[in-house]
Design a protein around this motif. Structure first.
Motif, short mmCIF file in Angstrom:
data_model
loop_
_atom_site.label_atom_id
_atom_site.label_comp_id
_atom_site.label_asym_id
_atom_site.label_seq_id
_atom_site.Cartn_x
_atom_site.Cartn_y
_atom_site.Cartn_z
N PHE A 29 0.82 -1.20 0.00
CA PHE A 29 0.00 0.00 0.00
C PHE A 29 0.86 1.26 0.00
O PHE A 29 0.73 2.15 -0.83
N HIS A 91 -7.23 3.73 -7.74
CA HIS A 91 -7.56 2.66 -6.81
C HIS A 91 -8.61 1.72 -7.36
O HIS A 91 -8.61 0.53 -7.09
N PHE A 227 -7.24 -5.68 6.15
CA PHE A 227 -7.37 -4.32 5.63
C PHE A 227 -7.76 -3.36 6.75
O PHE A 227 -7.27 -2.23 6.81
N VAL A 228 -8.63 -3.84 7.61
CA VAL A 228 -9.03 -3.00 8.74
C VAL A 228 -7.80 -2.66 9.56
O VAL A 228 -7.59 -1.51 9.96
N VAL A 231 -5.63 -0.04 7.75
CA VAL A 231 -6.20 1.31 7.75
C VAL A 231 -6.15 1.92 9.14
O VAL A 231 -5.81 3.10 9.30
N VAL A 235 -1.86 3.72 6.65
CA VAL A 235 -1.33 3.07 5.46
C VAL A 235 0.17 3.33 5.32
O VAL A 235 0.62 4.46 5.40
N TYR A 285 -15.06 -3.27 12.95
CA TYR A 285 -15.46 -2.24 11.99
C TYR A 285 -15.82 -0.95 12.71
O TYR A 285 -15.51 0.15 12.25
N LEU A 286 -16.49 -1.11 13.85
CA LEU A 286 -16.80 0.06 14.66
C LEU A 286 -15.51 0.75 15.09
O LEU A 286 -15.39 1.97 15.01
N MET A 288 -12.66 0.68 13.61
CA MET A 288 -12.04 1.37 12.47
C MET A 288 -12.76 2.69 12.20
O MET A 288 -12.11 3.72 11.99
N ALA A 289 -14.09 2.64 12.19
CA ALA A 289 -14.84 3.86 11.93
C ALA A 289 -14.48 4.93 12.96
O ALA A 289 -14.23 6.09 12.61
N LEU A 292 -10.93 6.30 12.38
CA LEU A 292 -10.86 7.15 11.19
C LEU A 292 -11.57 8.49 11.40
O LEU A 292 -11.20 9.50 10.80
N LEU A 293 -12.60 8.47 12.23
CA LEU A 293 -13.30 9.72 12.45
C LEU A 293 -12.45 10.67 13.27
O LEU A 293 -12.51 11.89 13.12
N PRO A 296 -8.33 10.74 10.54
CA PRO A 296 -8.72 10.26 9.20
C PRO A 296 -7.64 9.49 8.46
O PRO A 296 -7.94 8.77 7.52
N LYS A 297 -6.38 9.58 8.87
CA LYS A 297 -5.33 8.85 8.16
C LYS A 297 -4.84 7.64 8.96
O LYS A 297 -3.83 7.04 8.61
N GLY A 298 -5.52 7.30 10.04
CA GLY A 298 -5.08 6.18 10.84
C GLY A 298 -4.15 6.60 11.95
O GLY A 298 -3.79 7.78 12.07
N THR C 123 -13.02 11.39 5.45
CA THR C 123 -11.75 10.82 5.01
C THR C 123 -11.70 10.89 3.48
O THR C 123 -12.59 11.41 2.84
N GLN C 127 -8.69 5.35 2.71
CA GLN C 127 -9.49 5.34 3.94
C GLN C 127 -10.97 5.41 3.63
O GLN C 127 -11.78 4.75 4.29
N ILE C 131 -13.64 2.67 4.85
CA ILE C 131 -14.66 3.02 5.85
C ILE C 131 -16.06 2.75 5.28
O ILE C 131 -16.95 2.31 5.99
N MET C 138 -20.87 -3.77 8.81
CA MET C 138 -21.67 -3.66 10.04
C MET C 138 -23.13 -3.99 9.74
O MET C 138 -23.78 -4.73 10.47
#
Lengths: 304, 388, 327, 252
Positions: A29, A91, A227-228, A231, A235, A285-286, A288-289, A292-293, A296-298, C123, C127, C131, C138
């Motif tokens: 990546f 991408h 991937f999670v 991210v 990356v 997933y939660l 990760m969300a 990211l919030l 935003p770039k990890g 994002t 990303q 996301i 989910m």
């Protein structure tokens, strides 16, 4: 308390497995800017090749070089034949081309090895459990995975920080032009990095062999989780991948282990179990969300 | 004018053609051949084909033409294939579907079009009860029976406390419901795993902490392989016995798990060692043709072929008379590899369930042995809701 | 000018062919072609919706199956409450009227897209891809664990929604219903992409920095595009659930998001009709290959790889000379 | 005389240990061309980026017509009357020349939530855009794809697009860079003509152009303004000479 420690070890073990996959993925990546969905397929190829050789020879340890060689070769071939054409694409093209590779690999493996899952035993050397603490037995094989995973993490750290290739890799993940300016054949560097990533994925596949079912589709299951990790970690950052792998491994394990019983305090038994399991599956997933919030770039984003 | 005459001639010629030589009865076999569940579809296809080959390309003396297509475990795909076979090829007889969700999408279309669906595997509960249909037969079992028998088996074996685990999806929840319907002891732990989960270490730790007398778990396919291996690696197999329904321990799973499986208790409606003529016949032919152990899916598919053969024989292969074919099917006039077999009012099986145990065979490899009974003439809980 | 006349003739020919398709299908002895075409139309709507954000807006969403599936579940859940004659969450009665389920789908999917989009659009790049995927996953696990609504087995919708007393169960009727909706949808989409809104959206994909330097607050335009796109995908899901008479978590699975992307790329990114062509090509390919060999996914993989690597711009690009303008 | 249109006070930007902008204070007065010169790496583009909001400054204030805009995002600043051109042209490559300008006009007019009418059929929009092209002298190339323009034409288009946003203050980032001699002279004439309509902050290396155009000049060296004054004052300033010594004739 011992139960908690055991769950922590389980999380750690799951985490290092994820790290082996995530390390390669994040490098690919970060340095080449390629989203490689076929990384899970390389993991599968490693598992199949290693397990098959182990079945034929009866020796798990002969399977390891086979898995590594097969994965690295397939990885280098993918890079040389397909991915090389994708560096300059967006991408979207990368996602689709490697999505196509997943379909192809799954069918080719089915054609070669049939639809029945393959099976390899744990080598006698690593079989059984040891008492880590009184009342805390733990499978030797899983301990071995943790040790191997951590050793590889250390090895990667040294490789990245102490060698010339590592220097180029670091430079490449922050500034691609700079590597070109250094007069390095970028294509060779790319193939090496891709091969290295594939090697680690193959190792993960081989180590997973005795624990999981070696079957078609095993790559996709773990791919999305990987991937999670990538991210969340940011990356291109090996350090991020390491931290995120362990974080995810532990969070996932702990949620599965403790959420249902916690929910049972506030609602009826079976419903709590089902809901808890549902939330636990969504957990990563939660996470990760959320990450990211906030970032935003990890967690460990390299600045590009 | 001339053109129209020609077309009419051609049409009548086409219509007349089947009268000369009997047209083979077309059978649509929609099954899952790709992905992790692919081996199940493969066994279903191979066993069905075996029954036909054993009769020299016929079923019940009637030539048949089997069309096989892969649904890829996608409900939409299954439906589309059925649609195509129904309208393009005029297929009136279907079988083969492995998974409940594909069946749920596909079967209603087939029966609504007046065609028959004979299930060799999937049998979701709604279609056994309120949504039952006179053109829908199940040769395998109703989903719940698998786990009811496991519950009864745990009860029979005298266990007082159980820890139950299944994936967090409909079939998993049904499994635990079914188990609890017949197991009267205490449930000391109930855990739902994730469908994409491959590592069960956390669950192993929970089981060890809960100290149950028996563990019941339902994890089909690769999940089950992973679960059982890790169960053994965690050192639990030697301390906590396990009761399983057959989907968690078929011949393929056994081969993948090896010695780790020895000592497991399984509830099943069929086993390779059944001592009846039909089964011996089947086993011999199967081993000769494919040289691998058949799964119970294969036995069900083989039985499905035999059931169809019996009805085709009774009707002489005339699929246009649906009532005659249905009446013949209901009689279940065939020698099942599982011994006794008949259909209940909802056209689901009424059959015996057995206790199987994994033991070390003579060659040192583990084999599944039949050791006793669980249920006699067991039907399903939904038959009452079926108004036909 | 020559181009636009050619384009109109081509459109007219295609329209006539689509109208006549059920008759051609039964005349040639392939009546299932009608159903195949219905599926292609529905997926065409979904793919074109995805294309609005992906092709026009440059936002690579890997989670559009979320809206597709949500649309399907709206139909399924309302139908279940209709047959059981009870209330959803104790508040909303069920229904089997398409004139109700369709607007409800649009509202629900629009709201979901607003929420997911508002968070995801903070994002960008990789990303954003991940996301959107995360939100779809989910939703997938949510539907899998919803026992009331069939869980993993899915929801059977015994009868297709009703509309003006039409015989919706009839395949030809349903085909024409879908054709009409598709026509309206593409007309609206055509107006949209050529409007002021479409102009800034396309501008954002080409050069976000330039648009900011023009004084354009990008976020809100992207978000609105994302919402419209989600509603379109939901519409397709609604139609698909009615067509299959079935809604299942399979509709929300990440591979479904992947398939939608495949359709877009197969047909042509950022073109109006490309996704429809791509959807048709994908559906036909899948169906033909599957009846041909059980290893059909191998063939599909190679074809896809070829399209991505060697045909810059998909099938639509092959017709590029007729349609002009795209680089 | 009214107050300055742009007033920058004590602006600071740090990248890690490096101070890229070190307490910069600059005013641009109405109807004035204020040139900003300095050797390479002096932090001119970094300063522009902070003024438009692509980079956040660490300290100091930026006021546009007396209003503090330092915390606003780029789009808001543009909306308040800031305009800019890019050093390396930054256009919409798939659009025609006219579309590029028309998009600028459209965004200037306010929100773009209009989903129905065909934007390319809006004659008022097209005519306004065309008038900007005429001002610049690109009207003859209106229907050309951007990719087919020469470098000089792209620079001109940059300016036309920036004008379409109707700025009161235009930030010009090296508008002459890469232009031939006659193209440069054309550009100088163009900017001269625009001077009565819009104030400009001009970043430029071409000294001939700077001395021809600028009312006042500020010299930026290592992120710091070392001198501000008229062309003559700057020419005679010893510090400026020192800073430029040995710089020679540099390219961009």
């Amino acid at each position: 308390m011992t139960l908690f420690l055991e769950q922590l070890l389980n999380g750690l073990q799951f985490g290092v497995m994820l790290f082996l996959l995530a390390a390669g993925l994040t490098l690919i990546f970060g340095i080449m800017g390629v989203i490689n969905l076929a990384h899970g397929s390389i993991y599968m190829v490693g598992a199949y090749a290693g397990t098959w050789v182990a079945m034929q020879t009866g020796s798990f340890f002969l399977g390891i070089p086979a898995a590594l060689a097969a994965a690295a070769l397939v990885g280098a071939a993918i890079e040389f034949l397909i991915v090389r054409r994708l560096y300059k694409r967006d991408h979207l093209d990368q996602v689709l081309a490697t999505f196509a590779l997943i379909l192809i690999f799954n069918q080719v493996v089915t054609l070669l090895f049939g639809r029945q899952p393959l099976f390899v035993s744990i080598p006698p050397l690593l079989d059984g459990s040891v008492q880590l603490l009184p009342g805390l037995p733990y499978p030797v094989y899983r301990l071995a995975i943790i040790v191997v995973g951590l050793l590889i993490a250390v090895g990667l750290y040294l490789l990245i920080n102490k060698t010339r290739i590592g220097m180029l890799v670091r430079a490449g993940s922050t500034n691609r032009e700079m590597v070109r300016a250094l007069g390095v054949d970028v294509r060779v560097l790319y193939t090496i990095v891709f091969g290295l990533g594939a090697l680690l994925a193959g190792l993960a596949g081989m180590m997973a062999g005795p624990i999981l079912a070696v079957q078609v589709g095993m790559g996709e299951q773990i791919l999305i989780t990987t991937f999670v990790v990538v991210v969340i970690g940011g990356v291109g950052s090996i350090r991020g991948a390491f931290v995120a792998s362990l974080l995810l491994g532990v969070v996932d394990t702990m949620l599965r282990a403790y959420l249902p019983s916690m929910l049972r305090h506030v609602m009826v038994g079976p419903e709590a179990d089902a809901l808890g399991a549902g939330i636990a599956s969504m957990g990563i997933y939660l996470l990760m969300a959320l990450v990211l919030l906030i970032r935003p770039k990890g967690l460990f984003a390299s600045n590009f | 004018m001339l053109r129209r005459t020609f077309l009419a001639l051609a049409a009548s010629a086409m219509a007349a053609f089947p009268a000369l030589a009997q047209d083979p009865v077309k059978i649509g076999l929609i099954t899952t051949l790709s992905g992790p569940g692919g081996y199940i579809g493969q066994d279903i296809r191979d066993a069905f084909q075996l029954a036909i080959d054993m009769e020299g390309g016929k079923l019940g003396g009637v030539p048949v033409d089997v069309k096989v297509e892969d649904d890829a475990l996608k409900p939409g795909q299954g439906k589309q294939i059925a649609e195509k076979m129904l309208s393009n090829d005029g297929v009136k007889l279907f079988t083969g579907i492995v998974f409940s969700n594909v069946a749920g999408a596909t079967v209603p279309d087939i029966v609504d079009a007046g065609a028959f669906y004979i299930s060799p595997n999937a049998a979701p509960s709604n279609m056994a009860g309120k949504e039952c249909n006179e053109n829908y037969f199940v040769v395998s079992w109703q989903n719940d029976s698998l786990h009811e028998s496991a519950g009864q088996l745990a009860q029979n074996l005298g266990y007082k406390t159980a820890f139950v685990l299944a994936p967090n999806y409909q079939a998993g929840k049904d499994a635990i419901t079914g188990f609890k319907r017949y197991f009267k002891g205490e449930i000391v732990g109930e855990t739902y795993t994730s469908l994409d989960q491959t590592d069960f270490a956390a669950e192993m730790a929970q089981i060890r902490a809960a100290k149950p007398e028996v563990v019941f778990q339902f994890h089909p396919g690769g999940l089950g392989i992973a679960f059982l291996r890790q169960y053994e690696q965690a050192g639990l197999l030697s301390t906590v016995p396990m009761v399983l329904a057959e989907p968690s321990m078929d011949a393929v799973t056994l081969k993948a798990i090896g010695d780790a499986a020895v000592g497991l208790n399984i509830s099943s409606h069929w086993n390779a060692d059944f001592d009846n003529a039909a089964n011996k016949n089947f086993m011999e032919a199967w081993m000769k043709a494919y040289n691998r152990m058949p799964t119970y899916y294969a036995s069900q598919s083989y039985d499905t072929a035999l059931a169809i053969a019996s009805a085709l024989k009774a009707t002489g292969g005339n699929m246009d008379d649906a009532d005659a074919f249905r009446d013949a099917m209901r009689k279940a006039d065939f020698e099942s590899v599982r011994g006794k077999f008949k259909f209940g009012v909802n056209q689901h099986p009424i059959q015996d369930w057995y206790h199987l145990k994994v033991e070390k065979g003579e060659d040192g490899k583990p084999v599944i042995k039949t050791v006793g009974d669980v249920f006699k003439d067991h039907g399903d809980a939904y038959a009452d809701q079926c108004k036909m | 000018m020559d181009n636009s006349i050619k384009k109109q003739i081509l459109l007219a020919v295609v329209a006539v062919l689509l109208l006549a398709l059920p008759f051609i299908a039964s005349a040639t002895g392939y009546p299932a072609m009608t159903s195949l075409a219905t599926r292609a139309l529905i997926y065409g709507i979904a793919a074109a919706s995805l294309n609005l954000v992906l092709g026009y807006g440059g936002m690579v969403s890997f989670g559009h199956a979320a809206f597709f599936g949500l649309g399907g579940y709206v139909v399924g859940i309302l139908y279940q409450h209709y047959t059981q004659d009870d209330l959803f969450l104790g508040l909303v009665p069920g229904t089997n009227q398409l004139l109700v389920t369709l607007p409800v789908t649009l509202i629900v999917c629009g709201a979901a897209a607003a929420l997911i989009g508002a968070l995801s659009l903070r994002t960008g790049g990789v990303q954003f891809i991940m996301i959107t995927l995360a939100f779809a996953q989910m939703l997938f696990f949510l539907f899998v664990s919803l026992k009331t609504y069939g869980g993993d087995d899915g929801l059977i919708i015994r009868r297709t929604n009703e509309l003006f007393g039409l015989k919706m169960r009839d395949k030809q009727t349903y085909y024409y219903v879908c054709l009409a909706i598709t026509a309206v949808f593409f007309f609206l989409l055509w107006r949209l992409v050529n409007s002021r809104f479409g102009n800034v959206l396309t501008g954002l994909r080409q050069n976000a920095r330039r648009m900011a330097a023009l004084g354009l607050p990008a976020y809100r335009y992207k978000l609105v595009a994302f919402i419209i796109s989600g509603m379109g995908a939901g519409l397709a899901g609604c139609l698909m659930a009615n067509f299959l008479r079935f809604a299942s978590p399979d509709m929300v699975h990440w591979t479904k998001s992947g398939e939608l992307m495949v359709m877009v790329v197969l047909g042509g990114v950022g073109t109006l009709f490309g996704p429809l062509i791509g959807a048709a090509a994908y559906i036909v390919l899948e169906s033909v290959l599957a009846s041909w060999t059980e290893y059909w996914q191998l063939g599909l993989g190679f074809i896809l790889l070829f399209v991505v690597l060697y045909t810059n711009g998909g099938i639509e690009a092959l017709f590029g000379r007729l349609l002009g303008r795209r680089v | 005389m009214s107050g300055p249109i742009l007033s920058v006070r004590g602006l600071v930007k740090r990248f890690g240990g490096l101070v890229a902008t070190d307490g910069v204070t600059i005013d641009v007065r109405p109807d004035e061309i204020h040139a900003l010169i300095g050797p390479n790496g002096a932090g001119k583009t970094t300063l522009i980026s902070q003024l438009v909001g692509e980079l956040r400054h660490d300290a100091g204030t930026i006021e546009l017509e007396g209003r503090d805009i330092g915390a606003l995002p780029t789009a808001r600043r543009i909306g308040l009357g800031l305009g800019r051109t890019f050093q390396i042209t930054c256009l919409l490559p798939e659009y025609t020349v006219l579309d590029n300008v028309a998009t600028g006009v459209q965004v200037r007019q306010g929100h773009s939530f209009r989903f129905w009418g065909n934007v390319r059929g809006e004659t008022a929009l097209r005519e306004t855009a065309l008038s900007f092209l005429e001002t610049i002298g690109l009207a003859g190339r209106a229907d050309e794809q951007v990719a087919n323009l020469s470098h000089g034409e792209q620079k001109q288009l940059e300016l036309a697009v920036a004008l379409a946003t109707e700025p009161r203050l235009l930030l010009l980032d090296e508008p002459m860079a890469g232009l031939g001699h006659s193209e440069s002279r054309q550009m100088v004439a163009l900017l001269m003509a625009l001077k009565t309509k819009v104030s400009m902050l001009l970043v430029e290396h071409d000294m001939d152009a700077v001395f021809a155009l600028a009312d006042r000049i500020s010299v930026l060296v290592y992120g710091r303004v070392i001198a501000t004054g008229t062309a003559d004052e700057i020419r005679d300033n010893a510090d400026v000479r020192a800073a430029y010594l040995g710089e020679g004739d540099e390219l961009c």
